[in-house]
Scaffold this motif. Structure first.
Motif, mmCIF file in Angstrom:
data_model
loop_
_atom_site.group_PDB
_atom_site.id
_atom_site.type_symbol
_atom_site.label_atom_id
_atom_site.label_comp_id
_atom_site.label_asym_id
_atom_site.label_seq_id
_atom_site.Cartn_x
_atom_site.Cartn_y
_atom_site.Cartn_z
ATOM 1 N N HIS A 73 0.809 -1.226 0.000
ATOM 2 C CA HIS A 73 0.000 0.000 0.000
ATOM 3 C C HIS A 73 0.845 1.281 0.000
ATOM 4 O O HIS A 73 0.596 2.205 -0.790
ATOM 5 N N ALA A 74 1.855 1.343 0.868
ATOM 6 C CA ALA A 74 2.629 2.582 1.004
ATOM 7 C C ALA A 74 3.394 2.944 -0.265
ATOM 8 O O ALA A 74 3.709 4.109 -0.500
ATOM 9 N N THR A 75 3.677 1.950 -1.104
ATOM 10 C CA THR A 75 4.418 2.200 -2.340
ATOM 11 C C THR A 75 3.631 3.097 -3.298
ATOM 12 O O THR A 75 4.218 3.845 -4.081
ATOM 13 N N PHE A 76 2.301 3.032 -3.227
ATOM 14 C CA PHE A 76 1.452 3.716 -4.212
ATOM 15 C C PHE A 76 0.704 4.910 -3.630
ATOM 16 O O PHE A 76 -0.322 5.315 -4.167
ATOM 17 N N THR A 77 1.201 5.482 -2.548
ATOM 18 C CA THR A 77 0.558 6.663 -1.970
ATOM 19 C C THR A 77 0.690 7.848 -2.926
ATOM 20 O O THR A 77 1.633 7.900 -3.740
ATOM 21 N N PRO A 78 -0.224 8.820 -2.852
ATOM 22 C CA PRO A 78 -0.093 10.012 -3.697
ATOM 23 C C PRO A 78 1.273 10.675 -3.568
ATOM 24 O O PRO A 78 1.835 11.155 -4.567
ATOM 25 N N ARG A 79 1.826 10.700 -2.361
ATOM 26 C CA ARG A 79 3.134 11.343 -2.167
ATOM 27 C C ARG A 79 4.226 10.648 -2.979
ATOM 28 O O ARG A 79 5.056 11.315 -3.604
ATOM 29 N N ASN A 80 4.232 9.319 -2.973
ATOM 30 C CA ASN A 80 5.226 8.602 -3.768
ATOM 31 C C ASN A 80 5.022 8.833 -5.259
ATOM 32 O O ASN A 80 5.978 9.031 -6.016
ATOM 33 N N ILE A 81 3.779 8.797 -5.694
ATOM 34 C CA ILE A 81 3.485 8.938 -7.122
ATOM 35 C C ILE A 81 3.817 10.340 -7.627
ATOM 36 O O ILE A 81 4.240 10.517 -8.776
ATOM 37 N N GLU A 82 3.658 11.367 -6.784
ATOM 38 C CA GLU A 82 3.949 12.741 -7.197
ATOM 39 C C GLU A 82 5.392 12.913 -7.664
ATOM 40 O O GLU A 82 5.687 13.821 -8.444
ATOM 41 N N ARG A 83 6.278 12.036 -7.207
ATOM 42 C CA ARG A 83 7.677 12.133 -7.615
ATOM 43 C C ARG A 83 7.841 12.065 -9.122
ATOM 44 O O ARG A 83 8.827 12.565 -9.669
ATOM 45 N N TRP A 84 6.890 11.420 -9.815
ATOM 46 C CA TRP A 84 7.023 11.208 -11.258
ATOM 47 C C TRP A 84 6.137 12.147 -12.091
ATOM 48 O O TRP A 84 6.089 12.031 -13.301
ATOM 49 N N ARG A 85 5.448 13.090 -11.444
ATOM 50 C CA ARG A 85 4.555 13.969 -12.205
ATOM 51 C C ARG A 85 5.323 14.863 -13.184
ATOM 52 O O ARG A 85 4.950 14.978 -14.360
ATOM 53 N N ALA A 86 6.386 15.503 -12.716
ATOM 54 C CA ALA A 86 7.134 16.420 -13.584
ATOM 55 C C ALA A 86 7.710 15.684 -14.779
ATOM 56 O O ALA A 86 7.697 16.194 -15.908
ATOM 57 N N ARG A 87 8.219 14.480 -14.553
ATOM 58 C CA ARG A 87 8.799 13.714 -15.663
ATOM 59 C C ARG A 87 7.707 13.270 -16.635
ATOM 60 O O ARG A 87 7.909 13.278 -17.852
ATOM 61 N N THR A 88 6.549 12.892 -16.113
ATOM 62 C CA THR A 88 5.423 12.524 -16.985
ATOM 63 C C THR A 88 5.022 13.697 -17.868
ATOM 64 O O THR A 88 4.807 13.539 -19.079
ATOM 65 N N ALA A 89 4.937 14.888 -17.281
ATOM 66 C CA ALA A 89 4.592 16.093 -18.052
ATOM 67 C C ALA A 89 5.647 16.365 -19.124
ATOM 68 O O ALA A 89 5.314 16.741 -20.262
ATOM 69 N N ALA A 90 6.908 16.160 -18.782
ATOM 70 C CA ALA A 90 7.987 16.410 -19.751
ATOM 71 C C ALA A 90 7.912 15.428 -20.917
ATOM 72 O O ALA A 90 8.083 15.813 -22.084
ATOM 73 N N ILE A 91 7.649 14.153 -20.633
ATOM 74 C CA ILE A 91 7.532 13.150 -21.698
ATOM 75 C C ILE A 91 6.354 13.487 -22.603
ATOM 76 O O ILE A 91 6.440 13.401 -23.832
ATOM 77 N N ALA A 92 5.228 13.885 -22.013
ATOM 78 C CA ALA A 92 4.054 14.260 -22.805
ATOM 79 C C ALA A 92 4.391 15.412 -23.743
ATOM 80 O O ALA A 92 4.028 15.398 -24.934
ATOM 81 N N GLY A 93 5.100 16.420 -23.229
ATOM 82 C CA GLY A 93 5.498 17.551 -24.064
ATOM 83 C C GLY A 93 6.428 17.137 -25.181
ATOM 84 O O GLY A 93 6.292 17.596 -26.330
ATOM 85 N N GLU A 94 7.378 16.257 -24.888
ATOM 86 C CA GLU A 94 8.312 15.790 -25.914
ATOM 87 C C GLU A 94 7.586 15.062 -27.047
ATOM 88 O O GLU A 94 7.893 15.252 -28.226
#
Length: 369
Positions: A71-92
């Motif tokens: 459960h703790a692996t998928f908390t919003p706090r853990n997932i937020e770590r990858w938001r900026a990179r996801t946005a960058a990939i989408a832009g690319e």
């Protein structure tokens, strides 16, 4: 309630009302153990339902333990770590697509594939390979049964190799977090770990890609709502919830075997029955969602809206829901902010849809505008 014919040809009762589906998903009598000989199957040949180590196939107490560890692996706090990179990939991907492109091949498929590669620590040069495995595994026609079995075996073998690589060279990817996940002194078994990573690759790629493609298709069917999102990006989060309600989960759901009699609005379902709680139908129940066929990006913008069931409900609520939400939010944010004039380049009524366990457009030709 009505009978449904599964891709395997088996027929089962299908539960369609929101209250019944929600109650069934909460019921301790609704088992995911479908491995007894002679039970109805979703598809012929090897399928996700067959593996007792898979989280989605476990019942308490095994399921409870598995969820507690991860459960703790998928908390919003853990997932937020990858938001900026996801946005960058989408832009690319959008920058590379040009003025006219196939939104499925050039955006919906590669975005979640690249994100899941980075989140899990999968070498990107294996992308094409696991894309092929995923497509084989989710095919439901009997003609591909042998190929699906071979693809599943190769996919799982590669997952095991990937875990060993992470043990040898640990980092802070999601696989590393799962290897380290503990509840007290208890961690995941090797089979459980392999299955979790396998499921994340499978679900994190194809089902998210399906939602990007289906969601964009729906927005292009309602260009005024797309334009409103471009002008008011603050509506993106409720818009994603409406896309999830209106379009998800891309399939009709997963079977349940009843271990005791269960009462629903249409009557009693006897113990031993195998039934299909249809999440898509439940999210279009007119007793719960006003004018449910209407697509409306404002539907979830109000106070305390009725929750949709796109990620399921109860003990088997999707463990990766936070990751999927984040990816969808950034996928649509990039589209509406970078391509505010996006339009379809083909008759949307003539778009061809993929056959298989997950339902999405085969292609979606668009113009940047």
């Amino acid at each position: 309630m009505e009978d449904a014919t599964l891709p395997s040809g088996d027929r089962v009762p299908m539960i369609v009302r929101y209250a019944d589906v929600r109650a069934l998903l909460m019921s301790p009598a609704a088992s995911r153990n479908l491995r007894e000989p002679g039970l109805p199957r979703m598809a012929r040949g090897p399928f996700l339902d067959d593996d007792p180590a898979a989280l989605v196939n476990q019942d308490p107490p095994e399921h409870t333990r598995y969820r507690r560890i991860t459960h703790a692996t998928f908390t919003p706090r853990n997932i937020e770590r990858w938001r900026a990179r996801t946005a960058a990939i989408a832009g690319e991907l959008i920058d590379a697509a040009g003025q006219e492109f196939d939104l499925v091949a050039d955006y919906a498929l590669p975005l979640p594939a690249r994100v899941i590669c980075e989140v899990l620590g999968v070498p990107i040069d294996r992308y094409e390979q696991f894309l092929g495995w995923t497509e084989l595994f989710l095919a439901t026609n009997e003609a591909r049964e042998e190929a699906r079995a071979e693809g599943m075996a190769a996919f799982i073998a590669y997952t095991g190799e990937l875990i060993e690589q992470h043990r040898a060279e640990p980092g802070d990817d999601l696989i590393d977090l799962l290897i380290a996940a503990r509840d007290g002194g208890d961690g995941l078994s090797e089979d459980e770990l392999v299955n979790m990573v396998f499921t994340l690759i499978l679900a994190g790629h194809e089902t998210t890609a399906s939602m990007i493609a289906r969601g964009t298709f729906r927005l292009l069917c309602h260009p005024a709502q797309y334009a409103e999102l471009a002008a008011r990006p603050g509506l993106l989060e409720p818009a994603v919830e409406e896309i999830l309600r209106h379009e998800a989960p891309g399939s009709n759901g997963m079977l349940r075997r009843l271990t005791a009699d269960v009462e629903i609005s249409a009557g009693e379902l006897p113990a031993g029955s195998v039934v299909l709680p249809n999440l898509y139908a439940a999210d279009h129940d007119p007793h719960v969602f006003e004018d449910p066929l209407r697509f409306d990006v404002h539907r979830f913008a109000g106070a305390s809206p009725t929750p949709h069931l796109a990620f399921g409900h109860g003990p088997h609520y999707c463990l990766g829901a936070n990751l999927a939400r984040m990816e969808l939010q950034e996928a649509f944010r990039a589209l509406v902010t970078r391509l505010p004039g996006l339009s379809a380049q083909e008759d949307l009524a003539a778009v061809r849809w993929a056959e298989g366990f997950v339902h999405r457009p085969v292609r979606l030709l668009v113009k940047a505008g």
